[in-house]
Design a protein around this motif. Structure first.
Motif, PDB file in Angstrom:
ATOM      1  N   MET A   1     -21.302 -63.203  -8.468  1.00 26.13           N
ATOM      2  CA  MET A   1     -20.014 -63.039  -8.009  1.00 26.13           C
ATOM      3  C   MET A   1     -19.881 -62.628  -6.467  1.00 26.13           C
ATOM      4  N   THR A  28      -4.944 -57.242 -10.290  1.00 22.86           N
ATOM      5  CA  THR A  28      -6.005 -58.323 -10.057  1.00 22.86           C
ATOM      6  C   THR A  28      -6.997 -58.459 -10.934  1.00 22.86           C
ATOM      7  N   SER A  29      -6.635 -58.123 -12.209  1.00 19.09           N
ATOM      8  CA  SER A  29      -7.657 -58.300 -13.274  1.00 19.09           C
ATOM      9  C   SER A  29      -8.156 -59.867 -13.249  1.00 19.09           C
ATOM     10  N   GLN A  30      -7.519 -60.852 -12.854  1.00 21.19           N
ATOM     11  CA  GLN A  30      -7.850 -62.206 -12.937  1.00 21.19           C
ATOM     12  C   GLN A  30      -8.491 -62.829 -11.670  1.00 21.19           C
ATOM     13  N   LEU A  31      -8.708 -61.721 -10.625  1.00 24.69           N
ATOM     14  CA  LEU A  31      -9.317 -62.350  -9.382  1.00 24.69           C
ATOM     15  C   LEU A  31     -10.809 -62.175  -9.702  1.00 24.69           C
ATOM     16  N   PRO A  32     -11.620 -63.535  -9.384  1.00 25.24           N
ATOM     17  CA  PRO A  32     -12.906 -63.677  -9.753  1.00 25.24           C
ATOM     18  C   PRO A  32     -13.892 -63.242  -8.552  1.00 25.24           C
ATOM     19  N   LEU A  33     -13.688 -61.796  -8.378  1.00 25.93           N
ATOM     20  CA  LEU A  33     -14.394 -61.088  -7.232  1.00 25.93           C
ATOM     21  C   LEU A  33     -14.686 -59.738  -7.755  1.00 25.93           C
ATOM     22  N   GLU A  34     -16.113 -59.274  -7.328  1.00 21.16           N
ATOM     23  CA  GLU A  34     -16.314 -58.015  -7.568  1.00 21.16           C
ATOM     24  C   GLU A  34     -15.541 -57.238  -6.543  1.00 21.16           C
ATOM     25  N   LYS A  35     -14.853 -56.124  -7.034  1.00 22.11           N
ATOM     26  CA  LYS A  35     -14.032 -55.285  -6.345  1.00 22.11           C
ATOM     27  C   LYS A  35     -14.662 -54.032  -5.782  1.00 22.11           C
ATOM     28  N   ASN A 104      -3.853 -62.506  -5.474  1.00 26.21           N
ATOM     29  CA  ASN A 104      -4.077 -63.468  -6.232  1.00 26.21           C
ATOM     30  C   ASN A 104      -3.671 -64.997  -5.790  1.00 26.21           C
ATOM     31  N   TYR A 107      -6.004 -65.348  -2.327  1.00 21.96           N
ATOM     32  CA  TYR A 107      -7.380 -65.587  -2.550  1.00 21.96           C
ATOM     33  C   TYR A 107      -7.273 -67.361  -2.732  1.00 21.96           C
ATOM     34  N   LYS A 108      -6.157 -67.782  -3.398  1.00 24.83           N
ATOM     35  CA  LYS A 108      -6.131 -69.100  -3.564  1.00 24.83           C
ATOM     36  C   LYS A 108      -6.078 -70.140  -2.343  1.00 24.83           C
TER      37      LYS A 108
END
Length: 311
Positions: A1, A28-35, A104, A107-108
């Motif tokens: 990730m 940002t829970s649905q964001l496919p990134l390690e924060k 979100n 990022y798109k």
């Protein structure tokens, strides 16, 4: 990730830090990134640092840097950019005036192929009227006299790729104006709009005077037009003196009228003296910037941090 580095400058924000992290993670829970968070404590005099240290002990994704004193937001942004290692980097205010849910959509846009996705406010509701007026005037002025376009209402809040950040770090000047630097590096940029938000807690440390000084720095850093104005002032003053000399000389010889010396002399002295001081002030501002650059002082001094290999 892939990683997202979140740079958060903080100065006397003890009321906002925990609220910020909670709201950020929620939105940002649905964001496919390690924060990973990078809090920059800019010499706070309240309990901001203690709260950040408590969070860093609790969560391994919370990093912090603490300055030896207050060096300003520009220094904090630079420290964050230098220390973060994410594939994507965002800069945010801890007071939640920068809506985390916008990441979100941002990022798109990055996935679509943009290198930078910035944000801009479409209104300034909640701000003092005088501050809003001067802000609009600043953007109109800077875009007229500078070759670097700055978007009216643009925030430091933006999502950038690693390539953009690496190129920003190549800019080594001490007198930094991030809004201009973000624009100067170029790349494929788009902006998302949103309505202004109030602070979630606490009070802003940005007074009108600080913002005015900051805007003057931006003009000096990204335009040489003020120097040209000083040159034109000198040229027009010289031409004006020649024209007046001819006019009064002809008037005295042809019509025999004597020149009213005292009022004319006082007016000319005040006019020329004021123009000279204005020109010297403009030139002095640029010389001061050169003087500060030649000193090669660091932008900030780190007192403590939990980031390995930083010192």
């Amino acid at each position: 990730m892939k990683k997202l580095s979140v740079i958060v400058p903080a100065y006397n924000e003890e009321e906002s830090v925990e609220i910020f992290i909670e709201e950020f993670l929620k939105q940002t829970s649905q964001l496919p990134l390690e924060k990973n968070f990078y809090f920059i404590n800019d010499g706070s005099t309240d309990n901001t640092l203690q709260i950040i240290k408590k969070l860093s002990a609790k969560y391994n994704y919370v990093n912090y840097i603490s300055f030896s004193r207050n060096f300003g937001k520009e220094a904090a942004l630079l420290a964050g950019l230098k220390s973060c290692d994410g594939d994507y980097v965002t800069v945010m205010d801890v007071d939640l005036q920068d809506p985390p849910e916008m990441l979100n959509e941002m990022y798109k846009k990055i996935v679509e192929g943009y290198d930078v996705v910035g944000t801009r406010r479409v209104n300034r509701d909640g701000e003092p009227i005088i501050r809003s007026i001067f802000a609009r005037m600043f953007y109109k002025l800077i875009n007229r006299i500078s070759s670097t376009e700055m978007v009216d209402g643009a925030r430091d809040f933006r999502l950038m790729t690693r390539q953009v950040v690496d190129n920003l770090l190549l800019l080594q000047e001490n007198n930094r104006f991030s809004k201009g630097l973000f624009s100067w590096v170029g790349f494929n940029v788009t902006y998302l709009e949103y309505k202004n938000r109030e602070r979630v807690a606490g009070e802003t440390s940005w007074s009108f005077l600080k913002l005015f000084r900051y805007s003057v720095d931006g003009i000096v850093n990204f335009s040489e037009v003020p120097l040209s104005i000083a040159t034109y002032i000198g040229l027009f003053s010289f031409l004006g003196s020649i024209i007046l000399s001819i006019f009064f000389g002809v008037k005295t010889v042809v019509f025999g009228d004597s020149v009213q010396g005292f009022p004319t002399l006082v007016i000319l002295l005040l006019l020329l003296g004021g123009l000279q001081l204005l020109s010297l002030g403009i030139i002095g501002k640029y010389i001061a910037k050169i003087f500060l650059e030649t000193k090669k002082r660091p932008n900030y001094i780190i007192k403590e941090s939990n980031i390995k290999n930083l010192f």
